[in-house]
Design an enzyme around this catalytic site. Structure first.
Site, PDB file in Angstrom:
ATOM      1  N   LYS A 210       0.859  -1.186   0.000  1.00 32.19           N
ATOM      2  CA  LYS A 210       0.000   0.000   0.000  1.00 32.19           C
ATOM      3  C   LYS A 210       0.891   1.230   0.000  1.00 32.19           C
ATOM      4  CE  LYS A 210      -3.292   2.620   2.875  1.00 32.19           C
ATOM      5  NZ  LYS A 210      -4.177   2.635   4.062  1.00 32.19           N
TER       6      LYS A 210
ATOM      7  N   LYS B 186     -10.256  13.109   7.770  1.00 32.52           N
ATOM      8  CA  LYS B 186      -9.822  12.740   9.121  1.00 32.52           C
ATOM      9  C   LYS B 186      -9.766  13.984   9.994  1.00 32.52           C
ATOM     10  CE  LYS B 186      -6.649   8.923   7.934  1.00 32.52           C
ATOM     11  NZ  LYS B 186      -7.289   7.808   8.637  1.00 32.52           N
TER      12      LYS B 186
ATOM     13  N   ASP C 266     -12.162   7.254   3.442  1.00 32.18           N
ATOM     14  CA  ASP C 266     -10.981   7.005   4.269  1.00 32.18           C
ATOM     15  C   ASP C 266     -10.620   5.516   4.301  1.00 32.18           C
ATOM     16  OD1 ASP C 266      -8.856   7.603   5.880  1.00 32.18           O
ATOM     17  OD2 ASP C 266     -10.038   7.897   7.708  1.00 32.18           O
TER      18      ASP C 266
ATOM     19  N   ARG D 293      -7.857  -0.380   0.817  1.00 30.62           N
ATOM     20  CA  ARG D 293      -8.435  -1.564   0.152  1.00 30.62           C
ATOM     21  C   ARG D 293      -8.822  -1.247  -1.280  1.00 30.62           C
ATOM     22  NH1 ARG D 293     -12.772  -1.911   4.884  1.00 30.62           N
ATOM     23  NH2 ARG D 293     -10.954  -1.026   5.924  1.00 30.62           N
TER      24      ARG D 293
HETATM   25  N1  BES Z   1      -4.306   4.565   6.786  1.00 27.95           N
HETATM   26  C1  BES Z   1      -5.452   4.339   7.581  1.00 27.95           C
HETATM   27  C2  BES Z   1      -5.213   3.327   8.703  1.00 27.95           C
HETATM   28  C3  BES Z   1      -4.306   3.820   9.801  1.00 27.95           C
HETATM   29  C4  BES Z   1      -4.807   4.532  10.872  1.00 27.95           C
HETATM   30  C5  BES Z   1      -2.957   3.528   9.778  1.00 27.95           C
HETATM   31  C6  BES Z   1      -3.975   4.947  11.894  1.00 27.95           C
HETATM   32  C7  BES Z   1      -2.113   3.956  10.779  1.00 27.95           C
HETATM   33  C8  BES Z   1      -2.600   4.659  11.835  1.00 27.95           C
HETATM   34  C9  BES Z   1      -6.586   3.775   6.712  1.00 27.95           C
HETATM   35  O1  BES Z   1      -6.625   4.235   5.411  1.00 27.95           O
HETATM   36  C10 BES Z   1      -7.875   4.203   7.344  1.00 27.95           C
HETATM   37  O2  BES Z   1      -8.136   5.359   7.372  1.00 27.95           O
HETATM   38  N2  BES Z   1      -8.634   3.220   7.815  1.00 27.95           N
HETATM   39  C11 BES Z   1      -9.876   3.452   8.441  1.00 27.95           C
HETATM   40  C12 BES Z   1     -10.864   2.488   7.842  1.00 27.95           C
HETATM   41  C13 BES Z   1     -12.288   2.728   8.269  1.00 27.95           C
HETATM   42  C14 BES Z   1     -12.787   4.007   7.672  1.00 27.95           C
HETATM   43  C15 BES Z   1     -13.131   1.557   7.812  1.00 27.95           C
HETATM   44  C16 BES Z   1      -9.698   3.187   9.934  1.00 27.95           C
HETATM   45  O3  BES Z   1      -9.059   2.218  10.301  1.00 27.95           O
HETATM   46  O4  BES Z   1     -10.194   3.991  10.730  1.00 27.95           O
HETATM   47 ZN    ZN Z   2      -4.809   4.833   4.641  1.00 30.54          ZN
HETATM   48 MN    MN Z   3      -7.677   6.068   5.239  1.00 30.61          MN
END
Ligand code: BES
Ligand code: ZN
Ligand code: MN
Length: 505
Positions: free
Chosen positions: A270, A282, A352, A356
C-alpha cells in the site's frame, strides 16, 4: 562498519574494548572467567566491590585492567545464570550498544556470542548483534539544516565476533552478511517512511524503484501511469487518486534471482503517500503521521533491495499501489460506485477506507504473474492498533501453510505477526444495497478482519496473505514519530526460509 568473525582472541592481543558477559550473583561467563584468571582476579574484584550486579543490561566499563592488553573491558549483565530467551538477548545487546558507543573505541571484540540462547544458534546470535548495532546508528536528518556531527555513536569502525569453532565461523559470517543486507533494506524503508509527503509522492516512489533497477541488474521495473491504469479498468484504484494533484502510479519491480521458471513470490505494498481521509476527512490529530501510509510500499522496495544485495535464489515481484488520498471538488464522494479491474462493483461509503480500494486492483493485477504466493503489506486499519498494539502485525490468509511460514518467520526474526480469522461469517458485513460490495463494514466492528475480507474477494486465484502493519510500521506520538522498517525483518526471514526449503537450483 566492518564485522569479522574469529574463533578466539590470543591472550596477548590488544583491542580497544572487550565485551564480556556477567550473570547475577557476580558469576562470570566462561570468556570473562578466562580474562579474570589472566588478570589475577581483577574483574571479580570489581564485582565483589558491588560495581555490577549482573542484572540484565546493566553495564560496567573498566579501564587498564592488569594483564589484559585491551584498553577497556565492558562487562554486561546477563541476568540470572540460565539459558536466555530471544527477548533477553536482544535487550542486553540493545542496552550494551550505547555504552560501547560512548567510549572512544574504534574497535571492539564481542564475546556475548558465547551466551546460550534457547533454541538459537550462532547464526541467530550474530545476526541479532550486527542488526541491532547497525540499526542503532540510523539517523533521519536529511531535513535538519544542522546535521548532528559524526558523533560518538559513529566512532566504532570494527567489531569482531568471537565464535567457538570453524563450523560456527562459517555460520556466523553468513549471518553477518544477511544482517548487513537486511539493514540496508531497513534503512531504505525508514528513509522513505520518514520522508515528508510533499517530497515522497507516488512519482517519487516510482523514481526509487527506477533507482533500484539502475543499481541492481537483477531488478527491472515497469511503471504504469493513470492512462495505462484506465486502460486496465482500475476504476477502484483511480477513484482514490481523483482528489489529488499528484498523479497515481502502479509500480512493478521484478527481481530475478534464478534462471528457471520458478513461480514468483509477489509482494504488494500500500503506497498512500498521504492519507487525509479524502472527503471523509480525518480529524487533525488523526491526520498527523499519515505520511506513513506508504510504509507497505517502502517495505516492498526495501525487501527487493535486500534480496538483490544477497542475490537470493528466488524470483520476487513487487507491486506498489501509489496514490495520494485528498479531499476536494474532484475527489470521490461517499456514495460513489466504482467498478474494479476484476469487474466487482464497489460502493464507496467512506473515502478514508482507501487502502483496500487501491489494493484490490493491484491484487487483481497480480494474477498475471502466476504467483507462488501473494503477500500484501498495508497500514490498513486503525483497528489493528487496538487489536494487537505494536507488538505484532495482523496476519490474515486464505492458505494455512503460508500463514504458518509467516508466523514462524516472525518468531525467529523478532518481528512478529499474529493471525486473525478470515471466516466467511464476516463477509456479509460488506454487503451493499446498490453495488456488489461496500468498502466499509456494517456493523462497524472487527475492522481489521473486514478490511482483509474485502481484499479476499480479489485474491481467489492464488495463495494469499495480508499483513496489516498500521500499528507496527511506525512508532511514537504525533510530534515524535518514526518509521520502524517493519515488517521487513519478518519478510526477509520468510524469504531466507524459502531458500532453505526450495534449494538453490
Ligand atoms: N491509513 C489508515 C489506517 C491507519 C490509521 C494507519 C492509523 C495507521 C494509523 C486507513 O486508510 C484508514 O483510514 N482506515 C480506516 C478504515 C475505516 C474508515 C473503515 C480506519 O481504520 O479507521
Ligand atoms: Zn490509509
Ligand atoms: Mn484512510
Amino acid at each position: 562498519m566492518e564485522f569479522s568473525v574469529k574463533t578466539n582472541l590470543p591472550a596477548k592481543q590488544q583491542s580497544d574494548c572487550l565485551i564480556l558477559g556477567v550473570f547475577e550473583g557476580s558469576k562470570l561467563s566462561e570468556a570473562a572467567e578466562r580474562f579474570n584468571t589472566n588478570s589475577e582476579g581483577a574483574l571479580s574484584g570489581w564485582l565483589a566491590k558491588g560495581d555490577l550486579d549482573g542484572k540484565l543490561g546493566h553495564t560496567l566499563l573498566l579501564q587498564n585492567m592488569p594483564s589484559i592488553p585491551s584498553d577497556r573491558v565492558l562487562l554486561v549483565g546477563c541476568g540470572p545464570k540460565k539459558d536466555l530467551n530471544d527477548k533477553d538477548f536482544r535487550e542486553l545487546i540493545r542496552k550494551m550498544l550505547p555504552v560501547l558507543q560512548q567510549t572512544g573505541s574504534k574497535e571492539a571484540v564481542c564475546f556475548l556470542t558465547e551466551l546460550v540462547v534457547k533454541k538459537r544458534d550462532i547464526a541467530w546470535k550474530s545476526k541479532q548483534i550486527v542488526q541491532l548495532f547497525l540499526e542503532s546508528t540510523y539517523r533521519f536528518d536529511s531535513f535538519k539544516s544542522k546535521k548532528e556531527k559524526a558523533d560518538n555513536t559513529r566512532r566504532l569502525k570494527r567489531m569482531v565476533l568471537i565464535v567457538a569453532n570453524k563450523s560456527e565461523t562459517l555460520k556466523a559470517q553468513r549471518a553477518v552478511g544477511e544482517a548487513q543486507a537486511i539493514v540496508e533494506g531497513l534503512h531504505l524503508v525508514k528513509d522513505l517512511g520518514n520522508c515528508p509527503p510533499n517530497i515522497c509522492t507516488p512519482r517519487y516512489l516510482a523514481s526509487e524503484a527506477e533507482n533500484l533497477a539502475a543499481t541492481y541488474s537483477s531488478i527491472s521495473t515497469a511503471i504504469l501511469d493513470e492512462k495505462e491504469m484506465k486502460a486496465l479498468k482500475m476504476g477502484s484504484f483511480l477513484a482514490v487518486a481523483k482528489g489529488s494533484q499528484e498523479p497515481p502510479r502502479l509500480i512493478t519491480l521484478e527481481y530475478r534471482g534464478r534462471n528457471d521458471k520458478q513461480k514468483p513470490i509477489v509482494l504488494v505494498g500500500k503506497g498512500i503517500t498521504f492519507d487525509t481521509g479524502g472527503n471523509s476527512l480525518k480529524p487533525p490529530m488523526s491526520m498527523i503521521g499519515m505520511k506513513y501510509d506508504m510504509c507497505g510500499a517502502a517495505t516492498v522496495l526495501g525487501v527487493l533491495k535486500a534480496a538483490a544485495i544477497l542475490e537470493l535464489p528466488l524470483n520476487i515481484v513487487g507491486v506498489i499501489a501509489a496514490a495520494e488520498n485528498m479531499p476536494g471538488g474532484s475527489a470521490t464522494r461517499p456514495d460513489d460506485i466504482v467498478t474494479s479491474m476484476s469487474g466487482i462493483t464497489i460502493e464507496i461509503l467512506n473515502t478514508d477506507a482507501e487502502g483496500r480500494l487501491v489494493l484490490c486492483d493491484a491484487l487483481t493485477y497480480c494474477e498475471r504473474f502466476k504467483p507462488e504466493v501473494v503477500i500484501d503489506i498495508a497500514t490498513l486499519t486503525s483497528a489493528a492498533i487496538v487489536a494487537l498494539g505494536s507488538h505484532a502485525s495482523a496476519l490474515l490468509s486464505n492458505h494455512a501453510p503460508l500463514a504458518k511460514d509467516l508466523l514462524e518467520a516472525g518468531q525467529s526474526s523478532g518481528d512478529r505477526c499474529w493471525e486473525l480469522p478470515l471466516w466467511d461469517d464476516y463477509q456479509e458485513a460488506l454487503n451493499s444495497a446498490s453495488a456488489d460490495i461496500a468498502n466499509i463494514g456494517t456493523p462497524a466492528e472487527a475492522g481489521t478482519i473486514l478490511g482483509a475480507c474485502f481484499l479476499q474477494r480479489f485474491t481467489k486465484d492464488y495463495h494469499w496473505a495480508h499483513l496489516d502493519v498500521a500499528a507496527t510500521a511506525s512508532r511514537g506520538n504525533a510530534k515524535d514519530r518514526s518509521a520502524t522498517g517493519r515488517p521487513l525483518p519478518l519478510l526477509m526471514q520468510y524469504l531466507l526460509d524459502r531458500v532453505q526449503k526450495t534449494g538453490t537450483s
